[in-house]
Design a protein around this motif. Structure first.
Motif: not given
Ligand code: CA
Ligand code: TEU
Length: 508
Positions: A20-22, A24, A26-28, A73
């Motif tokens: 995850d980078t933001n 939240d 959840v991985g992105d 997402l």
């Molecule tokens: Ca994310």
């Protein structure tokens, strides 16, 4: 003819749980971009991305609402293009997951089919006035009533995942466009979800119609240049000879079947009925598939995936020595290897609180009074726990979408610093595999061994490599000569393999 891109090693990545980078939880896509250097150093050639398309997410993306857009997402189409581009700078290509058996109920084709039975999409799903008795894979009837169309539609999985009707050629045409769209973006492989289900009959139950599967694949790929693509089909229902037929025609290069994954299940019952694992059965199953594919076929080589919780926990009590043995075996057998994220650091099933389970299949099973012990071993969430980058996790600065503890010492950071770690064994084996044509193209020659030991040679021209593997936690005496060792794991000497020992050596 074996296309050489079958020699690639695929890293199977579950985007939701990778990085995850933001914040939240959840991985992105940006998280994957950030870790390309790691994947390149590991030595993999291709990333199979589980679905990142726009989706309401009832089955974590396996319910697709639009096959040519990215779900916010995970990021944007610009980020997807950047990922494809940056991956290629790391000598890595991308494989997309194509869910062709069903769509989301929010897909515009389904909405059109439901509202306009006589329109062009009217028959693109499977509609009946009366349901039959067939059950969905996630439990309950496979038919759901639509009060709009006033008919029942068929769904192999959840009611939010209506099955497409592959007897209508418009369906294959739509998927041909989708493949072209991604090929133009630079994608070099496709993994077709439950592709054996596109051919089915109902009289009154469902059964597999192989000719329809073959016809569907032909129609979908008629105008697609396949020469540079790695085509993978998930098809648990096909026989070895059917698989070979599809391979011979170039419709699929590699096929997943689930016989090894089912070794701890009672035959004839559903996946939740467990029996104890017997390494001797593992040996028989591996040998059976290697033999079946020996002449003109080709195998898939994998232990885990996003549906199959870690075999290390299910079969081998989380023992890291067994993980080293399993990868030595996987990367020396004949076929295309798929490494599921976290395998390379020995990730295990987790400690998930009952109220934290998220997977639709598991939740259904628990609602129907299912056994929590079965869920702890076979619930799909265990395969989807966030990747362990550091002792603390390193997956997200926020709260991860799925909670559950795994071994904290099994993490990338620590294993990068430790020369004896599982991660280093993966790296060494992957670089040996690239350098040794016998491991890629070599024929298989088996040796007679005790029931829980495997031994074979891979022979290519003048060159011959020998592999000895102890699948059990008991020492095994044997008489097979060892040559100069290329790599070995566990304790072994000339006539004995210690618990979970495995050796790859030259023969003389
Ligand atoms: Ca994310
Ligand atoms: O899985 C198909 C499939 O065979 C699974 O439903 C399997 O029976 C189950 O996961 C065992 O626990 C594919 C995808 O890999 C899976 O994630 C999807 O849920 C499914 O198709 C529907 O698209």
């Amino acid at each position: 003819m074996i296309k050489s891109h079958r020699h690639q090693v695929v890293y199977h990545l579950y985007p939701k749980s990778f990085q995850d980078t933001n914040g939240d939880g959840v991985g992105d896509l940006n998280g994957i971009r950030k870790r390309l250097g790691y994947l390149q150093r590991l030595g993999v050639d291709m990333i199979w991305l589980c679905p990142v398309y726009t989706s309401p997410g009832y089955d974590h993306g396996y319910d697709v609402a639009d096959y040519t857009s990215i779900d916010p997402l995970y990021g944007s189409m610009d980020e997807m293009e950047a990922l494809i581009d940056e991956a290629s700078q790391h000598d890595i290509t991308i494989m997309m997951d194509i869910v062709a058996n069903h769509t989301s109920y929010c897909h515009e084709w389904f909405i059109a089919s439901e509202h306009d039975p006589d329109g062009p999409y009217g028959d693109t799903y499977i509609w009946r006035d009366e349901p039959t008795e067939v059950e969905s894979f996630f439990g309950g009837s496979a038919w759901t009533y639509s009060s709009i169309r006033q008919q029942y539609y068929f769904h192999s999985f959840a009611k939010e995942q209506p099955d497409l009707n592959w007897k209508q050629s418009i369906v294959a045409k739509e998927f041909a466009h989708i493949l072209s769209f991604w090929i133009e973006k630079g994608v070099r492989g496709f993994r077709f979800d439950v592709i054996d289900l596109i051919g089915k009959q109902f009289h009154p139950h469902r059964w597999l119609d192989f000719e329809r599967v073959q016809e569907g694949l032909r129609e979908m790929m008629a105008s697609v240049d396949r020469s540079n693509l790695l085509l993978v089909g998930e098809a648990g229902g096909l026989s070895p000879s059917e698989i070979r037929q599809l391979q011979e025609e170039g419709l699929l290069d590699v096929v997943f079947n689930f016989e090894t994954c089912a070794l701890d299940e009672v035959a004839g019952k559903n996946k939740w009925h467990l029996q104890s694992f017997d390494p001797a059965e593992l040996k028989k199953t591996i040998k059976k598939w290697q033999d079946e594919m020996e002449e003109d076929g080709w195998n898939s080589l994998f232990w885990n995936n996003h549906d199959q919780p870690r075999v290390l926990s299910r079969w081998y009590d989380d023992d890291i020595r067994a993980a080293k043995m399993l990868v030595l075996l996987q990367l020396t057998l004949r076929g295309t290897p798929f490494i599921y994220q976290g395998d390379e650091i020995g990730m295990t099933n987790g400690n998930i609180q009952q109220s934290d389970y998220q997977d639709i299949e598991t939740l259904r099973y628990l609602q129907q009074g299912g056994a929590i012990q079965s869920v702890q071993l076979k619930g799909r969430d265990h395969a989807r726990l966030p990747m362990m980058w550091t002792k603390e996790g390193g997956f997200s600065t926020g709260t991860a979408w799925l909670r559950g503890m795994t071994h904290v010492d099994r993490n990338v950071h620590d294993q990068q610093l430790d020369d004896d770690s599982l991660l280093q064994v993966y790296r060494r084996l992957l670089s040996i595999r690239k350098a040794e044509p016998a491991l890629l193209d070599g024929e298989m020659k088996w040796h007679e061994t005790p029931s829980t030991m495997i031994a074979f040679d891979r022979i290519h021209g003048e060159q011959s490599l020998r592999i000895l593997v102890n699948l059990s936690n008991h020492s095994i005496q044997h008489r097979i000569k060892m040559g100069k060792t290329l790599i070995g794991v566990g304790d072994y000497c000339e006539e004995e393999l210690g618990p979970y020992a495995a050796v790859l050596c030259y023969t003389f």
